[in-house]
Scaffold this motif. Structure first.
Motif, PDB file in Angstrom:
ATOM      1  N   MET A  88     -19.788  16.989 -14.753  1.00 36.54           N
ATOM      2  CA  MET A  88     -19.679  16.680 -13.325  1.00 36.54           C
ATOM      3  C   MET A  88     -18.207  16.516 -12.956  1.00 36.54           C
ATOM      4  SD  MET A  88     -21.448  13.520 -11.306  1.00 36.54           S
ATOM      5  CE  MET A  88     -21.055  13.211  -9.606  1.00 36.54           C
ATOM      6  N   VAL A  89     -17.773  17.135 -11.858  1.00 35.85           N
ATOM      7  CA  VAL A  89     -16.379  17.075 -11.434  1.00 35.85           C
ATOM      8  C   VAL A  89     -16.097  15.726 -10.784  1.00 35.85           C
ATOM      9  CG1 VAL A  89     -14.603  18.122  -9.987  1.00 35.85           C
ATOM     10  CG2 VAL A  89     -16.335  19.561 -11.057  1.00 35.85           C
ATOM     11  N   GLN A  90     -15.066  15.052 -11.282  1.00 38.33           N
ATOM     12  CA  GLN A  90     -14.677  13.754 -10.733  1.00 38.33           C
ATOM     13  C   GLN A  90     -13.948  13.949  -9.411  1.00 38.33           C
ATOM     14  OE1 GLN A  90     -15.207  10.886 -12.589  1.00 38.33           O
ATOM     15  NE2 GLN A  90     -14.292   9.437 -11.168  1.00 38.33           N
ATOM     16  N   HIS A  91     -14.315  13.177  -8.407  1.00 40.76           N
ATOM     17  CA  HIS A  91     -13.646  13.239  -7.105  1.00 40.76           C
ATOM     18  C   HIS A  91     -12.281  12.552  -7.193  1.00 40.76           C
ATOM     19  CE1 HIS A  91     -12.612  12.480  -2.979  1.00 40.76           C
ATOM     20  NE2 HIS A  91     -12.864  11.191  -3.078  1.00 40.76           N
ATOM     21  N   LYS A  92     -11.228  13.264  -6.790  1.00 43.15           N
ATOM     22  CA  LYS A  92      -9.893  12.670  -6.753  1.00 43.15           C
ATOM     23  C   LYS A  92      -9.797  11.808  -5.494  1.00 43.15           C
ATOM     24  CE  LYS A  92      -4.993  13.838  -6.355  1.00 43.15           C
ATOM     25  NZ  LYS A  92      -4.781  13.011  -5.153  1.00 43.15           N
ATOM     26  N   THR A  93      -9.623  10.517  -5.712  1.00 38.76           N
ATOM     27  CA  THR A  93      -9.587   9.619  -4.556  1.00 38.76           C
ATOM     28  C   THR A  93      -8.356   9.881  -3.702  1.00 38.76           C
ATOM     29  OG1 THR A  93      -8.488   7.896  -5.837  1.00 38.76           O
ATOM     30  CG2 THR A  93     -10.885   7.809  -5.730  1.00 38.76           C
ATOM     31  N   GLN A  94      -8.521   9.687  -2.406  1.00 37.70           N
ATOM     32  CA  GLN A  94      -7.442   9.932  -1.459  1.00 37.70           C
ATOM     33  C   GLN A  94      -7.227   8.728  -0.552  1.00 37.70           C
ATOM     34  OE1 GLN A  94      -8.583  13.604   0.598  1.00 37.70           O
ATOM     35  NE2 GLN A  94      -7.052  14.674  -0.622  1.00 37.70           N
ATOM     36  N   THR A  95      -6.005   8.628  -0.055  1.00 37.06           N
ATOM     37  CA  THR A  95      -5.692   7.639   0.976  1.00 37.06           C
ATOM     38  C   THR A  95      -5.447   8.407   2.256  1.00 37.06           C
ATOM     39  OG1 THR A  95      -4.679   6.130  -0.631  1.00 37.06           O
ATOM     40  CG2 THR A  95      -4.093   5.814   1.690  1.00 37.06           C
ATOM     41  N   VAL A  96      -6.223   8.083   3.289  1.00 39.42           N
ATOM     42  CA  VAL A  96      -6.078   8.774   4.571  1.00 39.42           C
ATOM     43  C   VAL A  96      -5.701   7.760   5.642  1.00 39.42           C
ATOM     44  CG1 VAL A  96      -7.778  10.505   3.892  1.00 39.42           C
ATOM     45  CG2 VAL A  96      -8.508   8.542   5.268  1.00 39.42           C
ATOM     46  N   GLY A 144     -14.405   5.649  -3.255  1.00 38.38           N
ATOM     47  CA  GLY A 144     -13.086   5.363  -3.812  1.00 38.38           C
ATOM     48  C   GLY A 144     -11.918   5.665  -2.882  1.00 38.38           C
ATOM     49  N   ASP A 145     -12.168   6.371  -1.771  1.00 41.83           N
ATOM     50  CA  ASP A 145     -11.086   6.682  -0.831  1.00 41.83           C
ATOM     51  C   ASP A 145     -10.656   5.426  -0.071  1.00 41.83           C
ATOM     52  OD1 ASP A 145     -11.097   9.331  -1.574  1.00 41.83           O
ATOM     53  OD2 ASP A 145     -12.190  10.045   0.186  1.00 41.83           O
ATOM     54  N   VAL A 146      -9.469   5.495   0.503  1.00 37.38           N
ATOM     55  CA  VAL A 146      -8.926   4.380   1.287  1.00 37.38           C
ATOM     56  C   VAL A 146      -8.567   4.901   2.683  1.00 37.38           C
ATOM     57  CG1 VAL A 146      -7.059   2.687   1.505  1.00 37.38           C
ATOM     58  CG2 VAL A 146      -7.980   3.249  -0.768  1.00 37.38           C
ATOM     59  N   VAL A 147      -9.027   4.194   3.716  1.00 42.16           N
ATOM     60  CA  VAL A 147      -8.665   4.521   5.096  1.00 42.16           C
ATOM     61  C   VAL A 147      -7.677   3.457   5.580  1.00 42.16           C
ATOM     62  CG1 VAL A 147      -9.469   4.852   7.462  1.00 42.16           C
ATOM     63  CG2 VAL A 147     -10.936   5.542   5.539  1.00 42.16           C
ATOM     64  N   GLY A 187     -18.640   3.818   0.267  1.00 42.68           N
ATOM     65  CA  GLY A 187     -17.902   3.498  -0.960  1.00 42.68           C
ATOM     66  C   GLY A 187     -16.394   3.540  -0.794  1.00 42.68           C
ATOM     67  N   ALA A 188     -15.925   3.798   0.424  1.00 41.32           N
ATOM     68  CA  ALA A 188     -14.486   3.796   0.706  1.00 41.32           C
ATOM     69  C   ALA A 188     -14.077   2.402   1.190  1.00 41.32           C
ATOM     70  CB  ALA A 188     -14.155   4.842   1.763  1.00 41.32           C
ATOM     71  N   SER A 189     -12.779   2.160   1.247  1.00 40.42           N
ATOM     72  CA  SER A 189     -12.303   0.878   1.753  1.00 40.42           C
ATOM     73  C   SER A 189     -11.433   1.090   2.982  1.00 40.42           C
ATOM     74  CB  SER A 189     -11.525   0.123   0.675  1.00 40.42           C
ATOM     75  OG  SER A 189     -10.436   0.895   0.215  1.00 40.42           O
ATOM     76  N   VAL A 190     -11.300   0.043   3.789  1.00 41.07           N
ATOM     77  CA  VAL A 190     -10.495   0.086   5.013  1.00 41.07           C
ATOM     78  C   VAL A 190      -9.371  -0.928   4.880  1.00 41.07           C
ATOM     79  CG1 VAL A 190     -10.499  -0.067   7.531  1.00 41.07           C
ATOM     80  CG2 VAL A 190     -12.590   0.586   6.329  1.00 41.07           C
ATOM     81  N   VAL A 191      -8.139  -0.468   5.128  1.00 41.95           N
ATOM     82  CA  VAL A 191      -6.970  -1.349   5.067  1.00 41.95           C
ATOM     83  C   VAL A 191      -6.367  -1.447   6.458  1.00 41.95           C
ATOM     84  CG1 VAL A 191      -4.653  -1.686   4.115  1.00 41.95           C
ATOM     85  CG2 VAL A 191      -6.467  -0.744   2.671  1.00 41.95           C
ATOM     86  N   PHE A 192      -6.270  -2.668   6.987  1.00 41.07           N
ATOM     87  CA  PHE A 192      -5.588  -2.918   8.255  1.00 41.07           C
ATOM     88  C   PHE A 192      -4.204  -3.462   7.927  1.00 41.07           C
ATOM     89  CE2 PHE A 192     -10.129  -3.408   9.332  1.00 41.07           C
ATOM     90  CZ  PHE A 192     -10.224  -2.430  10.311  1.00 41.07           C
ATOM     91  N   VAL A 193      -3.182  -2.650   8.186  1.00 44.80           N
ATOM     92  CA  VAL A 193      -1.828  -2.978   7.738  1.00 44.80           C
ATOM     93  C   VAL A 193      -1.275  -4.212   8.447  1.00 44.80           C
ATOM     94  CG1 VAL A 193       0.521  -2.113   7.452  1.00 44.80           C
ATOM     95  CG2 VAL A 193      -1.414  -0.549   7.181  1.00 44.80           C
TER      96      VAL A 193
END
Length: 199
Positions: free
Chosen positions: A1-9, A60-63, A89-95
């Motif tokens: 199974m191909v692992q998803h490369k996590t991204q920060t958007v 695993g992604d980050v918004v 499963g993604a997370s949200v970051v409020f700067v």
């Protein structure tokens, strides 16, 4: 199974086409992808970039968002959007608020902080609107407020009606004329001989 490369958007938003997104992008910093839009935060259906962002993120992604008021215009909307993103499963970051929300860190304290900070952001927007209205009232009383400038001439209105009649979407017409959709709808509601139409 191909692992998803996590991204920060990043998700960035301003309310009108003449506003600059640069400050938000600078606050957020480097990311893998940016979802940006220039539209009022009032209606979720009009926020195409937000819908794309939510569809795009995976486990695993980050918004990253510059501040809570850029993501939502009300506390209810804020909770729903955060829940949608963390539910994937993604997370949200409020700067600005220095807060991170994810499925793994969901707890009573985290939910309380989201509600408190979201309520403060909503309250702050209400105060700003009240100050703007009071400023306009004072300027009107002093005879200094002339209202918003007219945006559409009678000739432009005739052209707009022709474009829409031939099937061009209203959103595209508004973009091409560099006016808000509200201005366009208001213009279309008027008679062609009523004179220029503004916001």
């Amino acid at each position: 199974m191909v692992q998803h490369k996590t991204q920060t958007v990043a998700y960035v938003r301003v309310s009108s086409v003449d506003q600059n997104l640069g400050r938000q992008l600078e606050t957020i910093g480097d990311v893998d992808r940016v979802f940006e839009e220039k539209v009022s935060g009032g209606s979720r259906t009009d926020r195409v970039a937000l819908l794309e962002c939510i569809r795009y993120v995976r486990e695993g992604d980050v918004v990253k968002v510059a501040s809570m008021d850029r993501l939502a215009r009300s506390l209810t909307d804020l909770r729903e959007i955060v829940d949608e993103i963390t539910g994937k499963g993604a997370s949200v970051v409020f700067v600005k608020e220095q807060q991170t929300y994810s499925r793994d860190t969901e707890d009573a304290i985290g939910r309380l902080m989201l509600n408190l900070l979201g309520a403060f952001a909503e309250f702050e927007r209400t105060l700003i609107r009240e100050r703007q209205r009071e400023g306009i009232r004072l300027a009107q009383a002093a005879g200094k407020y002339k209202g918003r400038s007219r945006k559409l001439t009678v000739e432009q209105l005739v052209e707009v009606r022709g474009l829409i009649g031939s099937g061009v979407p209203k959103a595209k017409v508004a973009r091409d004329l560099q006016i808000d959709r509200t201005t366009l709808y208001r213009a279309l509601a008027r008679k062609a001989d009523d004179g220029p139409v503004g916001e």
